[in-house]
Write a protein that holds these residues in place. Structure first.
Motif, mmCIF file in Angstrom:
data_model
loop_
_atom_site.group_PDB
_atom_site.id
_atom_site.type_symbol
_atom_site.label_atom_id
_atom_site.label_comp_id
_atom_site.label_asym_id
_atom_site.label_seq_id
_atom_site.Cartn_x
_atom_site.Cartn_y
_atom_site.Cartn_z
ATOM 1 N N ASP A 1 0.329 5.923 -0.319
ATOM 2 C CA ASP A 1 -0.559 7.075 -0.469
ATOM 3 C C ASP A 1 0.283 8.322 -0.674
ATOM 4 O OD1 ASP A 1 -0.432 8.473 2.463
ATOM 5 O OD2 ASP A 1 -0.212 6.315 2.592
ATOM 6 N N THR B 1 -4.539 1.745 -2.136
ATOM 7 C CA THR B 1 -4.018 3.110 -2.167
ATOM 8 C C THR B 1 -5.136 4.067 -1.812
ATOM 9 O OG1 THR B 1 -2.781 4.705 -3.461
ATOM 10 C CG2 THR B 1 -4.462 3.457 -4.640
ATOM 11 N N ALA C 1 -0.979 4.338 4.703
ATOM 12 C CA ALA C 1 -0.693 2.932 4.434
ATOM 13 C C ALA C 1 -0.146 2.250 5.683
ATOM 14 C CB ALA C 1 0.298 2.817 3.293
ATOM 15 N N ALA D 1 0.827 -1.200 0.000
ATOM 16 C CA ALA D 1 0.000 0.000 0.000
ATOM 17 C C ALA D 1 0.858 1.245 0.000
ATOM 18 C CB ALA D 1 -0.931 0.022 1.209
#
Lengths: 337, 156
Positions: free
Chosen positions: A85, A137, A93, A83
């Motif tokens: 961001d 995300t 994340a 993940a």
């Protein structure tokens, strides 16, 4: 193992399946034309949390849990969680991974994180390292504004090229077995810098990266744009989209005008919603692809799509010190049999 | 050789691309923006004058004396609109008409203070309050000092 096609494209031998997706959107996105394709629409941008950062994490966690619940998978069964961001040190994340309690690899590709996550998930699954990989995300308009631009209540004129950061999160569960659309090839992009310095015109900064990756993808695979039912870029916006079409025509000699669109133009009603050049942010491509296009593929309305997620790799510091904006794009082709 | 990114020359390809971008991207509508700024700026001044007159007539102040409370009231109005979340919506159209008068200054301070209240009183509100207005204060003081110096040397 995968087969390498040309210079930057890889073809998994056993194309992994995207067995489930989860999407959550903010209230403004919930007024857009794709509102019926999201799993949850929040009525409050704070999502009941104390800060916008917490709200973004809450949205990311909600998207992940929704994605897992749809196919009755518990977090304990998932091998890796990928993940990223937009926030400094990808805190959305990291904090979300704490809640999920899945082995976590943080990734950052700015707004290209959705495609980066899918490509890495495909590598892990096809390479035999994992059976189930969750990739997610998120982005949040208010947390991005306060980090990259001004305080949210500060009154300023926005340029016609300015884009609106999407509030929301998307997650996809990639597996080596099951049913659903499959990741058939992916092209990992190179960082491109065409000298654009204006962070209020990110579409122009990212368009050359999108074009470069598309040109490479088509050269590597030997396919043309007509192979796909739909080609979408992540968040180039109105002007970035035009620039990408022009650059593809001049660099690769192919015509994108028939089956190409930009997620940043699909998520909002650009006539009614005052978003200037369109949407931006990690959630732009995540919401459109995991929400809208994924369901269209399951319904059989789309068979082959190419996601070209684009990211601007600048920071406030690099911009203030006068550096131009480097950009990247990754392409992932998703096909339904 | 200079390593300053500002001085790094563009390559031929970069130059060609930036030219293409500036051709394609529309310029901001300067005429319309200026007109709206003029109208809203004028409106702010009329409201300011209204407060000055109120203070002058109601409290028997002179025109100069009434100026200070009138400015304070405009700051209050600007801050209140910011807190209510209306200022940024109006400023989107009003532009410089709302930003240049004292209302804009109030907005920049209050917006920053509101934004960073979750980071606490010391590291949030206290230190971030002037993140936008700080330049105005710094250069305002510097300009005032230089003007004062010129005044002292040549006029006194």
């Amino acid at each position: 193992m995968a087969t390498k096609l040309g210079k930057q494209t890889y073809q998994p031998d056993n194309p992994p399946f995207i067995i489930s997706t989860g999407t959550v959107a903010g209230p403004f996105e919930g007024q857009g034309p794709l509102k019926d394709y999201f799993d949850h629409v929040y009525t409050d941008t704070l999502a009941g949390e104390r800060s916008f950062e917490n709200a973004e994490k809450e949205m990311m966690a909600n998207a992940c849990f929704t994605c897992l619940q749809k196919v009755n998978v518990t977090p304990q069964e998932v091998d890796f969680y990928l993940a990223g961001d937009l926030l400094n040190q990808i805190i959305s994340a990291g904090f979300c991974a704490l809640e999920l309690n899945i082995p976590f690899l943080g990734i950052y590709g700015a707004c290209s994180t959705s495609a980066e996550g899918l490509a890495l998930a495909a590598m892990l699954v096809d390479g035999g390292f994992a059976k189930l990989v969750l990739a997610s995300t998120s982005s949040h308009n208010s947390s991005a504004e306060r980090q990259y631009r001004y305080p949210t209540e500060y009154g300023v004129h926005r340029k016609p090229t300015a884009q609106w950061t999407v509030t929301g999160a998307g997650a996809a569960l990639v597996a080596g077995y099951g049913a659903g659309p499959r990741i058939t090839t992916f092209t990992v992009g190179k960082v491109v810098d065409q000298g654009i310095k204006d962070p209020m015109n990110l579409g122009a900064a990212m368009a050359p990266a999108a074009a470069a990756t598309m040109v490479q993808h088509f050269a590597d695979t030997g396919r043309g744009p007509e192979y796909y039912d739909l080609i979408v870029t992540g968040d180039l916006g109105k002007f970035g989209r035009e620039l990408a079409v022009i650059t593809c025509a001049s660099k690769g000699g192919f015509d994108l005008s028939k089956n190409y669109n930009d997620c940043g133009l699909m998520i909002y009603d650009t006539e009614k919603q005052d978003v200037h050049a369109g949407a931006s942010g990690c959630a732009s491509s995540a919401l459109v692809v995991y929400g809208y296009l994924y369901r269209k593929m399951l319904a059989g309305e789309l068979k082959k799509i190419l996601l070209v997620a684009t990211g601007a790799l600048h920071s406030v510091t690099s911009f203030q010190q006068g550096a131009s904006i480097p950009a990247i794009a990754h392409a992932v082709s998703i096909e339904m049999e | 050789m200079s390593r300053d990114p500002k001085k790094k020359p563009l390559t031929v390809e970069q130059k060609r691309y930036t030219e293409l971008v500036s051709e394609l991207v529309p310029k901001p509508q300067y005429g319309k923006n200026a007109l709206l700024a003029f109208l809203f700026g004028g409106l702010v001044c009329v409201i300011g004058q209204l407060f000055t007159d109120i203070y002058r007539l109601a409290f028997g102040m002179s025109s100069t004396e009434a100026g200070n409370p009138a400015v304070a009231t405009m700051i209050l109005v600007g801050s209140l609109l910011t807190g209510l979340g209306l200022f940024d919506k109006i400023a989107r159209y009003a532009g410089a008409g709302l930003v240049v008068p004292v209302t804009g200054f109030a907005n920049s301070v209050v917006a920053s203070a509101l934004e960073f209240k979750r980071e606490g009183l010391v590291f949030g509100v206290g230190s971030k309050m002037f993140m936008l207005a700080g330049s105005v204060i710094t250069f305002g003081v510097v300009t005032a000092f230089i003007i004062g110096l010129i005044y002292a040397i040549f006029i006194l």
